[in-house]
Design an enzyme around this catalytic site. Sequence first.
Site, mmCIF file in Angstrom:
data_model
loop_
_atom_site.group_PDB
_atom_site.id
_atom_site.type_symbol
_atom_site.label_atom_id
_atom_site.label_comp_id
_atom_site.label_asym_id
_atom_site.label_seq_id
_atom_site.Cartn_x
_atom_site.Cartn_y
_atom_site.Cartn_z
ATOM 1 N N ARG A 101 0.849 -1.190 0.000
ATOM 2 C CA ARG A 101 0.000 0.000 0.000
ATOM 3 C C ARG A 101 0.873 1.224 0.000
ATOM 4 N NH1 ARG A 101 -4.635 0.668 4.414
ATOM 5 N NH2 ARG A 101 -2.822 0.953 5.726
ATOM 6 N N THR A 105 -1.186 7.451 -0.669
ATOM 7 C CA THR A 105 -2.481 7.343 -1.370
ATOM 8 C C THR A 105 -3.317 6.169 -0.870
ATOM 9 O OG1 THR A 105 -1.589 5.840 -3.035
ATOM 10 C CG2 THR A 105 -1.371 8.214 -3.471
ATOM 11 N N ASP A 197 0.461 -3.121 12.391
ATOM 12 C CA ASP A 197 0.959 -3.472 11.053
ATOM 13 C C ASP A 197 1.312 -4.956 11.029
ATOM 14 O OD1 ASP A 197 2.805 -3.949 8.835
ATOM 15 O OD2 ASP A 197 2.702 -1.789 8.543
ATOM 16 N N ASP A 200 4.866 -6.027 9.614
ATOM 17 C CA ASP A 200 5.962 -5.699 10.540
ATOM 18 C C ASP A 200 5.972 -6.635 11.745
ATOM 19 O OD1 ASP A 200 7.041 -3.677 9.048
ATOM 20 O OD2 ASP A 200 5.919 -2.082 10.053
HETATM 21 C C1 PRP Z 1 -1.096 -4.506 4.467
HETATM 22 C C2 PRP Z 1 -1.908 -5.774 4.594
HETATM 23 C C3 PRP Z 1 -2.748 -5.751 3.349
HETATM 24 C C4 PRP Z 1 -2.990 -4.279 3.139
HETATM 25 C C5 PRP Z 1 -4.385 -3.989 3.616
HETATM 26 O O1 PRP Z 1 -0.043 -4.710 3.636
HETATM 27 O O2 PRP Z 1 -1.136 -6.929 4.739
HETATM 28 O O3 PRP Z 1 -2.078 -6.304 2.219
HETATM 29 O O4 PRP Z 1 -2.051 -3.573 3.952
HETATM 30 O O5 PRP Z 1 -4.723 -2.688 3.346
HETATM 31 P P1 PRP Z 1 -5.846 -2.279 2.291
HETATM 32 O O6 PRP Z 1 -7.026 -3.161 2.564
HETATM 33 O O7 PRP Z 1 -6.098 -0.830 2.630
HETATM 34 O O8 PRP Z 1 -5.289 -2.449 0.915
HETATM 35 P P2 PRP Z 1 1.135 -3.620 3.432
HETATM 36 O O9 PRP Z 1 0.818 -2.722 2.295
HETATM 37 O O10 PRP Z 1 1.402 -2.950 4.742
HETATM 38 O O11 PRP Z 1 2.332 -4.493 2.958
HETATM 39 P P3 PRP Z 1 3.138 -5.659 3.737
HETATM 40 O O12 PRP Z 1 2.260 -6.872 3.767
HETATM 41 O O13 PRP Z 1 4.324 -5.831 2.854
HETATM 42 O O14 PRP Z 1 3.496 -5.184 5.105
HETATM 43 N N1 URA Z 2 -2.344 -3.077 7.089
HETATM 44 C C1 URA Z 2 -1.997 -3.529 8.302
HETATM 45 O O1 URA Z 2 -0.996 -4.263 8.432
HETATM 46 N N2 URA Z 2 -2.725 -3.174 9.361
HETATM 47 C C2 URA Z 2 -3.804 -2.371 9.252
HETATM 48 O O2 URA Z 2 -4.465 -2.092 10.274
HETATM 49 C C3 URA Z 2 -4.168 -1.915 7.975
HETATM 50 C C4 URA Z 2 -3.421 -2.287 6.904
#
Ligand code: PRP
Ligand code: URA
Length: 206
Positions: A101, A105, A197, A200
């Site tokens: 994400r 944005t 997160d 993380d």
């Molecule tokens: C997080 C999560 C989803 C997304 C959800 O990933 O694991 O993929 O955000 O958010 P959304 O419903 O608003 O799209 P992130 O972008 O943080 O990437 P990561 O898994 O690499 O930490």
């Molecule tokens: N991605 C995450 O990892 N946590 C949230 O709460 C939203 C998006």
Amino acid sequence: MLNVLNHPLITHKLAIMRNEETKTKDFRQNLDEIAGLMAYEICRDLPVEDIDVKTPCGICHTTTLAKDIVLVPILRAGIGLVNGIRDLIPTAKVGFIGLYRDEETLQPVEYFAKFPSNMPDAITMVLDPMLATGGSAIAAIDMIKKRGATNIKLVCLVGAPEGVKAVEKAHPDVDIYLAALDEKLNENGYIVPGLGDAGDRIFGTK
Ligand code: PRP
Ligand code: URA
């Protein structure tokens, strides 16, 4: 259709994951366990076909799974759901979608895709612990539909009402499974109360 898997064991383990004091090792272990429990519940309605099995004592008229299962974790955090499900369904094939994400944005950005060839005939489970705005899940489902997937289940741990609504609007044919439906998104697009997160916390990157 939305299915919230209200199960005392799932909710108990999710409470441990939500706790900000929980460290990576316990976070991952509980995620593995919840993934298995969710898979058990989700697989209740899988199609089966009749088979005869020769046991040491006779012939058993029984059933076997009728369709292949494909797991598609959304990188990174979706990887955390794979092992727990594969322990139950070792024949499942695994594809990958890399999305992150954009923090400004909140739009999903694609960086990787690799899929098995049997998606058109299989049941495909898209895996991601968090369903926040729904942007990542919608983009992932768009991608697998382009590869011919038709029977799709979205499996997430925690969802926000905003994300559920967005996925239901974009992909009304997809069944959504959550361990919990939370209250809302905050101004940064994080689920409240959520668990922070997920990527993380799984990979210890913060
Ligand atoms: C997080 C999560 C989803 C997304 C959800 O990933 O694991 O993929 O955000 O958010 P959304 O419903 O608003 O799209 P992130 O972008 O943080 O990437 P990561 O898994 O690499 O930490
Ligand atoms: N991605 C995450 O990892 N946590 C949230 O709460 C939203 C998006």
